[in-house]
Enzyme design. Structure first.
Site, PDB file in Angstrom:
ATOM      1  N   SER A 124       0.834  -1.209   0.000  1.00 13.15           N
ATOM      2  CA  SER A 124       0.000   0.000   0.000  1.00 13.15           C
ATOM      3  C   SER A 124       0.860   1.246   0.000  1.00 13.15           C
ATOM      4  O   SER A 124       1.952   1.265   0.583  1.00 13.15           O
ATOM      5  CB  SER A 124      -0.865  -0.031   1.258  1.00 13.15           C
ATOM      6  OG  SER A 124      -1.486   1.208   1.464  1.00 13.15           O
ATOM      7  N   TYR A 149      -2.493  -1.255  10.921  1.00 12.00           N
ATOM      8  CA  TYR A 149      -2.662  -1.765   9.551  1.00 12.00           C
ATOM      9  C   TYR A 149      -1.462  -1.390   8.687  1.00 12.00           C
ATOM     10  O   TYR A 149      -0.855  -2.229   8.013  1.00 12.00           O
ATOM     11  CB  TYR A 149      -3.955  -1.226   8.906  1.00 12.00           C
ATOM     12  CG  TYR A 149      -3.984  -1.465   7.408  1.00 12.00           C
ATOM     13  CD1 TYR A 149      -4.245  -2.734   6.910  1.00 12.00           C
ATOM     14  CD2 TYR A 149      -3.665  -0.441   6.506  1.00 12.00           C
ATOM     15  CE1 TYR A 149      -4.217  -2.979   5.536  1.00 12.00           C
ATOM     16  CE2 TYR A 149      -3.633  -0.672   5.145  1.00 12.00           C
ATOM     17  CZ  TYR A 149      -3.914  -1.943   4.663  1.00 12.00           C
ATOM     18  OH  TYR A 149      -3.863  -2.180   3.316  1.00 12.00           O
ATOM     19  N   LYS A 153       1.781  -3.759   6.679  1.00 13.77           N
ATOM     20  CA  LYS A 153       2.275  -3.759   5.289  1.00 13.77           C
ATOM     21  C   LYS A 153       3.798  -3.568   5.283  1.00 13.77           C
ATOM     22  O   LYS A 153       4.516  -4.202   4.511  1.00 13.77           O
ATOM     23  CB  LYS A 153       1.581  -2.656   4.475  1.00 13.77           C
ATOM     24  CG  LYS A 153       0.106  -2.935   4.217  1.00 13.77           C
ATOM     25  CD  LYS A 153      -0.103  -4.179   3.371  1.00 13.77           C
ATOM     26  CE  LYS A 153      -1.529  -4.658   3.375  1.00 13.77           C
ATOM     27  NZ  LYS A 153      -1.761  -5.970   2.773  1.00 13.77           N
TER      28      LYS A 153
HETATM   29  P1  NAD Z   1     -10.928  -7.270   0.684  1.00 19.56           P
HETATM   30  O1  NAD Z   1     -11.193  -7.292   2.149  1.00 19.56           O
HETATM   31  O2  NAD Z   1     -12.064  -6.983  -0.231  1.00 19.56           O
HETATM   32  O3  NAD Z   1     -10.280  -8.651   0.229  1.00 19.56           O
HETATM   33  C1  NAD Z   1      -9.451  -9.409   1.077  1.00 19.56           C
HETATM   34  C2  NAD Z   1      -9.914 -10.842   1.006  1.00 19.56           C
HETATM   35  O4  NAD Z   1      -9.060 -11.624   1.849  1.00 19.56           O
HETATM   36  C3  NAD Z   1     -11.343 -11.061   1.502  1.00 19.56           C
HETATM   37  O5  NAD Z   1     -12.057 -11.836   0.563  1.00 19.56           O
HETATM   38  C4  NAD Z   1     -11.174 -11.818   2.824  1.00 19.56           C
HETATM   39  O6  NAD Z   1     -12.249 -12.715   3.060  1.00 19.56           O
HETATM   40  C5  NAD Z   1      -9.865 -12.537   2.578  1.00 19.56           C
HETATM   41  N1  NAD Z   1      -9.111 -12.888   3.786  1.00 19.56           N
HETATM   42  C6  NAD Z   1      -8.788 -12.099   4.851  1.00 19.56           C
HETATM   43  N2  NAD Z   1      -8.079 -12.807   5.733  1.00 19.56           N
HETATM   44  C7  NAD Z   1      -7.940 -14.061   5.230  1.00 19.56           C
HETATM   45  C8  NAD Z   1      -7.303 -15.252   5.680  1.00 19.56           C
HETATM   46  N3  NAD Z   1      -6.666 -15.319   6.867  1.00 19.56           N
HETATM   47  N4  NAD Z   1      -7.347 -16.347   4.887  1.00 19.56           N
HETATM   48  C9  NAD Z   1      -7.996 -16.311   3.707  1.00 19.56           C
HETATM   49  N5  NAD Z   1      -8.614 -15.228   3.221  1.00 19.56           N
HETATM   50  C10 NAD Z   1      -8.588 -14.111   3.990  1.00 19.56           C
HETATM   51  O7  NAD Z   1      -9.735  -6.241   0.438  1.00 19.56           O
HETATM   52  P2  NAD Z   1      -9.186  -5.628  -0.924  1.00 19.56           P
HETATM   53  O8  NAD Z   1      -9.585  -4.211  -0.974  1.00 19.56           O
HETATM   54  O9  NAD Z   1      -9.496  -6.521  -2.062  1.00 19.56           O
HETATM   55  O10 NAD Z   1      -7.627  -5.650  -0.597  1.00 19.56           O
HETATM   56  C11 NAD Z   1      -6.801  -6.711  -1.019  1.00 19.56           C
HETATM   57  C12 NAD Z   1      -5.398  -6.459  -0.520  1.00 19.56           C
HETATM   58  O11 NAD Z   1      -4.933  -5.203  -0.995  1.00 19.56           O
HETATM   59  C13 NAD Z   1      -5.255  -6.403   1.006  1.00 19.56           C
HETATM   60  O12 NAD Z   1      -4.026  -6.988   1.351  1.00 19.56           O
HETATM   61  C14 NAD Z   1      -5.219  -4.919   1.303  1.00 19.56           C
HETATM   62  O13 NAD Z   1      -4.524  -4.631   2.481  1.00 19.56           O
HETATM   63  C15 NAD Z   1      -4.472  -4.407   0.077  1.00 19.56           C
HETATM   64  N6  NAD Z   1      -4.757  -3.008  -0.227  1.00 19.56           N
HETATM   65  C16 NAD Z   1      -6.043  -2.605  -0.416  1.00 19.56           C
HETATM   66  C17 NAD Z   1      -6.315  -1.261  -0.702  1.00 19.56           C
HETATM   67  C18 NAD Z   1      -7.723  -0.765  -0.853  1.00 19.56           C
HETATM   68  O14 NAD Z   1      -7.934   0.444  -0.739  1.00 19.56           O
HETATM   69  N7  NAD Z   1      -8.701  -1.624  -1.137  1.00 19.56           N
HETATM   70  C19 NAD Z   1      -5.247  -0.362  -0.832  1.00 19.56           C
HETATM   71  C20 NAD Z   1      -3.937  -0.817  -0.650  1.00 19.56           C
HETATM   72  C21 NAD Z   1      -3.703  -2.158  -0.356  1.00 19.56           C
HETATM   73  C1  WQD Z   2      -9.773   9.179   0.780  1.00 22.50           C
HETATM   74  C2  WQD Z   2      -9.977  10.665   1.032  1.00 22.50           C
HETATM   75  C3  WQD Z   2     -10.327  11.249   3.342  1.00 22.50           C
HETATM   76  C4  WQD Z   2     -14.166   9.205   3.753  1.00 22.50           C
HETATM   77  C5  WQD Z   2      -6.980   4.352   2.889  1.00 22.50           C
HETATM   78  C6  WQD Z   2      -5.902   3.666   3.681  1.00 22.50           C
HETATM   79  C7  WQD Z   2      -4.753   3.316   2.782  1.00 22.50           C
HETATM   80  C8  WQD Z   2      -5.226   2.515   1.571  1.00 22.50           C
HETATM   81  C9  WQD Z   2      -6.340   3.213   0.866  1.00 22.50           C
HETATM   82  C10 WQD Z   2      -5.122   0.192   2.129  1.00 22.50           C
HETATM   83  C11 WQD Z   2      -9.247  11.161   2.277  1.00 22.50           C
HETATM   84  C12 WQD Z   2     -11.554  11.556   2.510  1.00 22.50           C
HETATM   85  C13 WQD Z   2     -12.983   9.705   3.248  1.00 22.50           C
HETATM   86  C14 WQD Z   2     -15.196  10.113   4.133  1.00 22.50           C
HETATM   87  C15 WQD Z   2     -13.801  11.943   3.415  1.00 22.50           C
HETATM   88  N1  WQD Z   2      -5.767   1.261   1.952  1.00 22.50           N
HETATM   89  N2  WQD Z   2     -12.814  11.050   3.079  1.00 22.50           N
HETATM   90  N3  WQD Z   2     -14.974  11.448   3.932  1.00 22.50           N
HETATM   91  O1  WQD Z   2      -7.412   7.360   3.737  1.00 22.50           O
HETATM   92  O2  WQD Z   2      -6.521   7.790   1.402  1.00 22.50           O
HETATM   93  O3  WQD Z   2      -6.438   5.541   2.329  1.00 22.50           O
HETATM   94  O4  WQD Z   2      -7.384   3.505   1.819  1.00 22.50           O
HETATM   95  O5  WQD Z   2      -3.942   0.033   2.113  1.00 22.50           O
HETATM   96  O6  WQD Z   2      -3.867   2.573   3.543  1.00 22.50           O
HETATM   97  O7  WQD Z   2      -5.461   4.551   4.703  1.00 22.50           O
HETATM   98  O8  WQD Z   2      -8.628   6.448   1.696  1.00 22.50           O
HETATM   99  O9  WQD Z   2     -10.966   6.335   0.971  1.00 22.50           O
HETATM  100  O10 WQD Z   2     -10.476   6.503   3.442  1.00 22.50           O
HETATM  101  O11 WQD Z   2     -10.062   8.475   2.003  1.00 22.50           O
HETATM  102  O12 WQD Z   2     -13.648  13.142   3.269  1.00 22.50           O
HETATM  103  O13 WQD Z   2     -16.273   9.716   4.626  1.00 22.50           O
HETATM  104  O14 WQD Z   2     -11.367  10.897   1.287  1.00 22.50           O
HETATM  105  O15 WQD Z   2     -10.095  12.248   4.287  1.00 22.50           O
HETATM  106  O16 WQD Z   2      -8.786  12.449   1.983  1.00 22.50           O
HETATM  107  P1  WQD Z   2      -7.224   6.900   2.370  1.00 22.50           P
HETATM  108  P2  WQD Z   2     -10.099   6.863   2.051  1.00 22.50           P
END
Ligand code: NAD
Ligand code: WQD
Length: 335
Positions: A124, A149, A153
């Protein structure tokens, strides 16, 4: 694909299948719903192979690898499985350390035992915190993590680097996602936040649909043009395609361990997102300005050049595309 039934995983299943791979989902469905398999089947015409596996369990992972290697050669593992709610991680840090770090180490152990070397890891942009300069590239220093969290990562990246430096063959792409948004244009799959959404777009779509209170914009006194925070919003289908490209890149390497930014290279403020959503979809987003949210940084967007060159990949979809697909997905969920 651990966590392959989740938001990013499900879109990646589709793109991998279209590219000729045979993705196999390993998921415990702790943050996803089996209905996602129906959605994938509607898009592809076939149901993805799925195993219910908790990646924290070495026994369960070994059994899954045993069953898969009896039938297929594993070309690589994509490790999505993790918990991802920043706020929840501050209240239940051990839940995050046990799952995110525990699953990664059990997976690496199992990959070693089954001699699988290629790994794509879901990292991330949160690892950078507020970078000194933007756009941020992969050489920027890792910042002190703002949340458990975020720290998971950083720790997982470090564990992977340590294993790579050891005797275990490991060939890895650490993918640092910026802000994935949107849904598949078919509206058959998308983001399914269970409970109260914390991220901007799922809250915005639910508020616009009348399912939530008006959206609170977290602060308009940041040092940006309109006072609201800036992020790099990447369409989830573009992100999914980057995973296909990363697997192909790994196939051409043997001893890699490199980080890649996956973003568009463009920053948009919260108010810009709201106004674009209203323009593209012809709806009004009920919103009000509220106080800042703890832990938010002012502005970040990616320099995605390294992934562009190595993977021969770039984003094809615009912010408008993502906001249109996000709204169509919300409407499909309600119909
Ligand atoms: P998500 O929660 O939709 O998907 C994660 C999946 O992993 C889910 O289906 C959940 O059931 C499964 N899971 C969790 N723990 C598990 C375990 N112990 N064994 C098997 N399955 C398990 O999340 P996402 O948004 O698809 O994110 C996927 C990855 O990307 C995550 O590692 C997350 O940290 C990373 N990530 C997401 C974002 C975002 O904004 N969505 C941003 C940066 C990084
Ligand atoms: C986006 C923008 C908020 C909700 C998070 C995790 C990051 C990564 C992506 C996993 C920000 C604003 C949000 C609301 C708002 N995930 N906001 N009102 O915080 O950039 O990142 O998700 O790795 O680690 O921290 O994403 O979608 O929460 O927010 O104004 O109700 O929207 O302040 O500027 P963020 P977000």
């Amino acid at each position: 694909m651990t966590g392959g039934a989740g938001y990013i995983g499900s879109h990646t299943v589709v793109e991998l299948s279209l590219a000729g791979f045979h993705p196999i989902i390993l998921d415990d469905f702790s943050n996803s719903n089996r209905s996602v398999l129906d959605g994938i089947e509607r898009i592809l015409g076939t149901r993805p192979e799925t195993m219910e596996v908790d990646c924290r369990s070495h026994k369960a992972l070994s059994a899954a690898f045993q069953s898969i290697t009896a039938r297929h050669a594993i070309s690589g593992v994509i490790h999505f499985a993790a918990y991802k709610a920043v706020g929840e991680s501050t209240k239940h840090p051990l839940k995050y350390y046990t799952n995110n770090v525990g699953s990664t180490s059990e997976l690496l152990q199992t990959m070693g035992e089954f001699e699988v070397a290629n790994l794509v890891f879901s990292s991330s942009c949160t690892v950078y915190g507020q970078p000194d300069s933007i756009p941020v590239d992969e050489k920027a220093p890792i910042a002190m993590a703002e949340s458990p969290y975020g720290y998971t990562k950083q720790v997982c990246e470090r564990i992977i680097r340590d294993v790579h430096a050891s005797n275990q063959p490991l060939n890895t792409a650490l993918l640092r996602y910026f802000n994935p948004i949107g849904a598949h244009p078919s509206s058959h799959i998308g983001e399914l936040p269970l409970g109260h959404p914390n991220n901007l777009i799922p809250f915005l779509t639910q508020a616009t649909a009348g399912l939530r209170d008006p959206l609170t914009v977290f602060g308009d006194d940041y040092p940006t043009e309109d006072g609201t925070c800036i992020r790099d919003y990447i369409h989830v289908v573009d992100l999914a395609k980057a995973h296909v490209a990363a697997l192909n890149w790994l196939a051409s390497r043997s001893e890699a361990c490199e980080a890649f930014n996956l973003g568009t290279g463009q920053g948009n403020s919260v108010l810009e997102v709201i106004h674009s959503f209203e323009r593209v979809n012809g709806v009004e987003v009920p919103h009000r300005i509220g106080p800042r949210r703890d832990g938010d940084i002012t502005a970040i967007f990616a320099d995605p050049a390294k992934a562009g060159t190595a993977f021969d990949w770039s984003c094809e979809k615009s912010l408008d595309d993502a906001l249109r697909d996000a709204w169509n997905w919300q409407r499909a969920l309600q119909s």
